[in-house]
Design a protein around this motif. Structure first.
Motif, PDB file in Angstrom:
ATOM      1  N   HIS A 515       0.806  -1.220   0.000  1.00  0.00           N
ATOM      2  CA  HIS A 515       0.000   0.000   0.000  1.00  0.00           C
ATOM      3  C   HIS A 515       0.838   1.268   0.000  1.00  0.00           C
ATOM      4  CE1 HIS A 515      -3.627  -2.248   1.985  1.00  0.00           C
ATOM      5  NE2 HIS A 515      -3.276  -2.736   0.811  1.00  0.00           N
ATOM      6  N   GLU A 516       2.118   1.169   0.280  1.00  0.00           N
ATOM      7  CA  GLU A 516       2.960   2.353   0.448  1.00  0.00           C
ATOM      8  C   GLU A 516       3.096   3.111  -0.875  1.00  0.00           C
ATOM      9  OE1 GLU A 516       5.562   5.273   1.344  1.00  0.00           O
ATOM     10  OE2 GLU A 516       6.037   3.876  -0.259  1.00  0.00           O
ATOM     11  N   PHE A 517       2.881   4.427  -0.833  1.00  0.00           N
ATOM     12  CA  PHE A 517       3.064   5.202  -2.050  1.00  0.00           C
ATOM     13  C   PHE A 517       3.785   6.524  -1.803  1.00  0.00           C
ATOM     14  CE2 PHE A 517      -0.585   7.513  -0.525  1.00  0.00           C
ATOM     15  CZ  PHE A 517      -0.490   8.779  -1.088  1.00  0.00           C
ATOM     16  N   THR A 518       3.825   6.988  -0.540  1.00  0.00           N
ATOM     17  CA  THR A 518       4.393   8.303  -0.270  1.00  0.00           C
ATOM     18  C   THR A 518       5.890   8.329  -0.537  1.00  0.00           C
ATOM     19  OG1 THR A 518       2.710   8.625   1.438  1.00  0.00           O
ATOM     20  CG2 THR A 518       4.568  10.146   1.415  1.00  0.00           C
ATOM     21  N   ALA A 519       6.644   7.454   0.149  1.00  0.00           N
ATOM     22  CA  ALA A 519       8.081   7.396  -0.090  1.00  0.00           C
ATOM     23  C   ALA A 519       8.382   6.877  -1.491  1.00  0.00           C
ATOM     24  CB  ALA A 519       8.750   6.505   0.962  1.00  0.00           C
ATOM     25  N   SER A 520       7.578   5.916  -1.955  1.00  0.00           N
ATOM     26  CA  SER A 520       7.784   5.374  -3.302  1.00  0.00           C
ATOM     27  C   SER A 520       7.643   6.457  -4.358  1.00  0.00           C
ATOM     28  CB  SER A 520       6.771   4.252  -3.582  1.00  0.00           C
ATOM     29  OG  SER A 520       6.817   3.251  -2.607  1.00  0.00           O
ATOM     30  N   LEU A 521       6.744   7.409  -4.110  1.00  0.00           N
ATOM     31  CA  LEU A 521       6.494   8.472  -5.077  1.00  0.00           C
ATOM     32  C   LEU A 521       7.741   9.311  -5.317  1.00  0.00           C
ATOM     33  CD1 LEU A 521       4.004   9.573  -6.657  1.00  0.00           C
ATOM     34  CD2 LEU A 521       3.717  11.223  -4.812  1.00  0.00           C
ATOM     35  N   PHE A 536      -1.908   6.847  -7.225  1.00  0.00           N
ATOM     36  CA  PHE A 536      -1.833   8.280  -6.948  1.00  0.00           C
ATOM     37  C   PHE A 536      -1.856   9.098  -8.239  1.00  0.00           C
ATOM     38  CE2 PHE A 536       0.457  12.205  -5.760  1.00  0.00           C
ATOM     39  CZ  PHE A 536      -0.378  12.625  -4.742  1.00  0.00           C
ATOM     40  N   GLU A 537      -1.244   8.580  -9.296  1.00  0.00           N
ATOM     41  CA  GLU A 537      -1.281   9.297 -10.573  1.00  0.00           C
ATOM     42  C   GLU A 537      -2.715   9.363 -11.114  1.00  0.00           C
ATOM     43  OE1 GLU A 537       1.474   7.710 -13.360  1.00  0.00           O
ATOM     44  OE2 GLU A 537       3.237   8.415 -12.252  1.00  0.00           O
ATOM     45  N   TYR A 538      -3.452   8.258 -11.002  1.00  0.00           N
ATOM     46  CA  TYR A 538      -4.855   8.290 -11.430  1.00  0.00           C
ATOM     47  C   TYR A 538      -5.653   9.291 -10.591  1.00  0.00           C
ATOM     48  CZ  TYR A 538      -4.487   4.227 -14.538  1.00  0.00           C
ATOM     49  OH  TYR A 538      -4.175   3.380 -15.569  1.00  0.00           O
ATOM     50  N   TRP A 539      -5.375   9.323  -9.277  1.00  0.00           N
ATOM     51  CA  TRP A 539      -6.061  10.265  -8.400  1.00  0.00           C
ATOM     52  C   TRP A 539      -5.749  11.698  -8.796  1.00  0.00           C
ATOM     53  CZ3 TRP A 539      -9.611  11.209  -4.794  1.00  0.00           C
ATOM     54  CH2 TRP A 539      -9.457  12.348  -3.997  1.00  0.00           C
ATOM     55  N   SER A 540      -4.466  11.982  -9.080  1.00  0.00           N
ATOM     56  CA  SER A 540      -4.071  13.334  -9.459  1.00  0.00           C
ATOM     57  C   SER A 540      -4.739  13.775 -10.755  1.00  0.00           C
ATOM     58  CB  SER A 540      -2.550  13.418  -9.610  1.00  0.00           C
ATOM     59  OG  SER A 540      -1.907  13.087  -8.392  1.00  0.00           O
ATOM     60  N   ASN A 541      -5.010  12.828 -11.640  1.00  0.00           N
ATOM     61  CA  ASN A 541      -5.650  13.138 -12.912  1.00  0.00           C
ATOM     62  C   ASN A 541      -7.170  13.168 -12.820  1.00  0.00           C
ATOM     63  OD1 ASN A 541      -3.153  13.272 -14.220  1.00  0.00           O
ATOM     64  ND2 ASN A 541      -3.157  11.067 -14.639  1.00  0.00           N
ATOM     65  N   GLY A 543      -9.250  10.671 -12.234  1.00  0.00           N
ATOM     66  CA  GLY A 543      -9.937   9.483 -12.722  1.00  0.00           C
ATOM     67  C   GLY A 543     -10.448   8.621 -11.586  1.00  0.00           C
ATOM     68  N   TYR A 544     -11.499   9.061 -10.918  1.00  0.00           N
ATOM     69  CA  TYR A 544     -11.979   8.379  -9.722  1.00  0.00           C
ATOM     70  C   TYR A 544     -12.395   6.930  -9.963  1.00  0.00           C
ATOM     71  CZ  TYR A 544     -11.996  13.140  -7.915  1.00  0.00           C
ATOM     72  OH  TYR A 544     -11.625  14.401  -7.551  1.00  0.00           O
ATOM     73  N   PRO A 545     -13.121   6.603 -11.021  1.00  0.00           N
ATOM     74  CA  PRO A 545     -13.446   5.186 -11.254  1.00  0.00           C
ATOM     75  C   PRO A 545     -12.201   4.325 -11.457  1.00  0.00           C
ATOM     76  CG  PRO A 545     -14.927   6.592 -12.512  1.00  0.00           C
ATOM     77  CD  PRO A 545     -13.854   7.485 -11.964  1.00  0.00           C
ATOM     78  N   LEU A 546     -11.174   4.870 -12.136  1.00  0.00           N
ATOM     79  CA  LEU A 546      -9.942   4.114 -12.319  1.00  0.00           C
ATOM     80  C   LEU A 546      -9.196   3.958 -10.993  1.00  0.00           C
ATOM     81  CD1 LEU A 546      -8.649   5.596 -15.702  1.00  0.00           C
ATOM     82  CD2 LEU A 546      -9.957   3.501 -15.313  1.00  0.00           C
ATOM     83  N   VAL A 547      -9.241   4.993 -10.155  1.00  0.00           N
ATOM     84  CA  VAL A 547      -8.645   4.898  -8.816  1.00  0.00           C
ATOM     85  C   VAL A 547      -9.292   3.765  -8.036  1.00  0.00           C
ATOM     86  CG1 VAL A 547      -8.434   6.048  -6.579  1.00  0.00           C
ATOM     87  CG2 VAL A 547      -7.899   7.296  -8.667  1.00  0.00           C
ATOM     88  N   ALA A 548     -10.624   3.717  -8.083  1.00  0.00           N
ATOM     89  CA  ALA A 548     -11.345   2.663  -7.361  1.00  0.00           C
ATOM     90  C   ALA A 548     -10.985   1.286  -7.904  1.00  0.00           C
ATOM     91  CB  ALA A 548     -12.850   2.904  -7.463  1.00  0.00           C
ATOM     92  N   ALA A 549     -10.836   1.170  -9.225  1.00  0.00           N
ATOM     93  CA  ALA A 549     -10.486  -0.125  -9.820  1.00  0.00           C
ATOM     94  C   ALA A 549      -9.085  -0.556  -9.395  1.00  0.00           C
ATOM     95  CB  ALA A 549     -10.581  -0.040 -11.343  1.00  0.00           C
TER      96      ALA A 549
END
Length: 577
Positions: A515-521, A536-541, A543-549
């Motif tokens: 689940h880690e994304f902060t340091a990985s980013l 996180f990239e999908y979230w920034s763009n 794309g909420y349905p893609l984030v959920a998927a």
């Protein structure tokens, strides 16, 4: 009659040599001491060196980083939000986590499987869980808010009644998520309290509430202190909730402000390092406060081995507490994620006829998501293979390293430091450290793996340390008396007894790592994307349905990892997470 004479040594003759057994023992003592020193030095290299290099930038040019950081116009509000989030979520997490642990200890045997439910919020990725709450409680389109506005009390409202983007609800959501961590520690403590002591107090006439406060809580002191320390440090280092929910409404904490400073062009590492200094100081203070509050931890061992029982009296209230918590913390956000993942848009209305799997086809039609899944699994497994033995050795040193009192304290501080250092700062610190000589690792998987190992040290150590404390020394002393050596005692006695704890620790580490994304980013390169960074990239763009998927894919990968850990650690491994 023969006379026995003792051998004499002439003047100048070499002294009698030291017996070989004593020589071998002296060599072993020196080798053990050097091994402990080397181990502590390795921990220092992993934990301290990157942070020191980053902090050094804050003191450059006459400590210009501190001047810029604490000269920010909103620094007072940022500090207040950070403290309020940390202590508000701590109170919620401690109350909920302790109540859930008590409830799990009072489950009827036929419903013992329910003790897994309070752990499930950890299985959902943090960024996905936050998005799930946003889908439910966004003021206007939130599904749950829309349902609440159908009730008479709020029928006149056009939005609300709950605003998930306010600091109050960020605190509540954070407290819910941290309660699972507290539950894991306190649940372990409940399991190692001999129920005969509780029954003796009840037979003496004490009502149940007095037994809880006078007997149970004092025996839970080590796990409560560890759990409170972990929850406080995680609360201070919270990043996902404030970033995703608070940014648009102006709610900022130290971690999000540090991230913004690092994301600037050019990156303001000095300012970010200065903003992280209070968190570093608090982390060290919490570690020493834990040591002082615990004192001699062996006072709390009640595991006697023979006829040991830890199960409390069954309670229907315990079943209700766990089911209600699971509904609010897991089921509702997960249902929101599933529905949005199967929808084309997030519109705030539920239309079952428009549901499809198009979003899943989209994310798997390219190479980014499959490659990120593969990288996440590989990096996590390699990091687990490194950090589990490190945590075992560190826990052994902290619990039984009485011969090395200074190194023991230093190791305890080192393995606890990553809890007090936000992941965004570790990401920046590793980025600085491993883009320079002598060891340049940027762009390779190893920089991600090293970050993972460092971030997981506290969890790998504390989970195993709690198990070692609960077992006491009875089994190990019996092994040594029977003639077994140090290695044989650990391999043949301690590790089998800790099998469930090791499986639970592995499951927790796999969950946290995937689940880690902060340091990985911050340390990722184009060829080292992981699931968290893709999400996180999908979230920034937007794309909420893609984030959920993607979030549901991450949850599925996590479930497979947890199942594998249960196979290794036994059926009760998940309950020992």
């Amino acid at each position: 009659m023969a006379v026995m004479t003792l051998p004499t040594r002439e003047v100048g003759e070499a002294p009698t040599s030291v017996p070989r057994g004593l020589q071998n023992e002296a060599v072993r003592v020196v080798a053990r001491r050097l091994g402990v020193i080397a181990f502590v030095a390795l921990l220092g290299y992993l934990v301290v060196l990157p942070v020191v290099r980053l902090q050094a930038t804050a003191f450059e040019d006459g400590a210009a980083g501190y001047s810029r950081a604490f000269g920010l116009p909103r620094i007072g509000q940022i500090l207040w939000n950070t403290v309020g989030l940390a202590f508000g979520s701590l109170v919620i997490a401690m109350v909920l986590g302790t109540a859930l642990a008590w409830a799990a200890n009072r489950l009827p045997r036929r419903l013992a499987v329910l003790q897994i439910l309070p752990i499930l919020p950890i299985v959902i990725p943090a960024v996905a869980a936050i998005v799930g709450w946003a889908f439910l409680l966004s003021p206007r389109p939130g599904y749950l808010n829309a349902m609440l506005r159908n009730l008479p009390w709020w029928s006149h409202l056009e939005e609300g009644p709950i605003d998930i983007y306010s600091i109050q609800w960020i605190v509540i959501i954070t407290g819910f998520s941290l309660s699972s961590f507290v539950y894991m520690f306190v649940r372990s403590g409940f399991e190692n309290i001999n129920s005969e002591m509780i029954e003796a107090a009840q037979v003496s006439g004490l009502p149940e509430w007095k037994v809880f406060f006078k007997i149970t809580l004092p025996l839970l002191r080590p796990t409560l202190i560890y759990g409170a320390g972990v929850a406080l440090l995680l609360g201070l280092g919270q990043f996902t909730g404030p970033l995703l929910l608070g940014t648009n409404t102006g709610v900022s904490v130290l971690t999000t402000e540090m991230y913004f400073q690092i994301s600037d062009s050019p990156a303001q590492f000095a300012t970010a390092a200065a903003l992280g200094s209070p968190l570093l100081i608090v982390g060290i203070v919490v570690v020493f406060a834990q040591k002082a509050l615990l004192g001699n931890q062996r006072r709390f061992v009640t595991h006697g081995g023979k006829a040991f029982r830890s199960q409390g009296r069954p309670s229907k209230t315990g079943v209700a507490i766990i089911l209600l918590f699971s509904l609010l913390s897991t089921v509702l956000p997960l249902l929101a994620l599933v529905f949005v993942a199967l929808s084309r848009y997030w519109s705030g209305t539920i239309t079952f006829s428009a549901l499809s799997f198009d979003n899943f086809r989209t994310i798997f039609s390219g190479s980014a998501v499959p490659a990120a899944v593969s990288n996440s699994v590989m990096f996590s497994l390699v990091a687990m293979a490194i950090v589990l033995p490190l945590g075992f050795v560190a826990a052994n040193l902290i619990v039984r390293g009485t011969r090395y009192p200074i190194l023991r304290v230093v190791a305890d501080v080192l393995v606890s430091m990553p809890l007090g250092v936000p992941a965004v700062i570790f990401g920046a610190a590793f980025l600085l450290t491993y883009t320079r000589g002598p060891l340049v690792l940027y762009g390779t998987p190893w920089v991600v793996i090293l970050v993972y190992v460092t971030l997981m040290l506290p969890f790998a150590t504390r989970m195993q340390l709690s198990s070692m404390l609960a077992l006491g020394d009875t089994y190990l002393e019996a092994s040594r008396v029977s003639g077994a050596g140090f290695v044989a005692t650990n391999v043949k006695i301690l590790l089998p007894l800790m099998r469930g704890s090791l499986g639970g620790t592995a499951a927790l580490l796999f969950v946290l790592l995937t689940h880690e994304f902060t340091a990985s980013l911050l340390v990722r390169a184009s060829q080292t994307q992981v699931m968290g960074t893709i999400l996180f990239e999908y979230w920034s763009n937007g794309g909420y349905p893609l984030v959920a998927a993607v979030a549901l894919v991450m949850t599925g990968v996590t479930a497979v990892g947890v199942a594998a850990a249960m196979l290794v650690g036994g059926a009760d491994a998940l309950s020992k997470m």
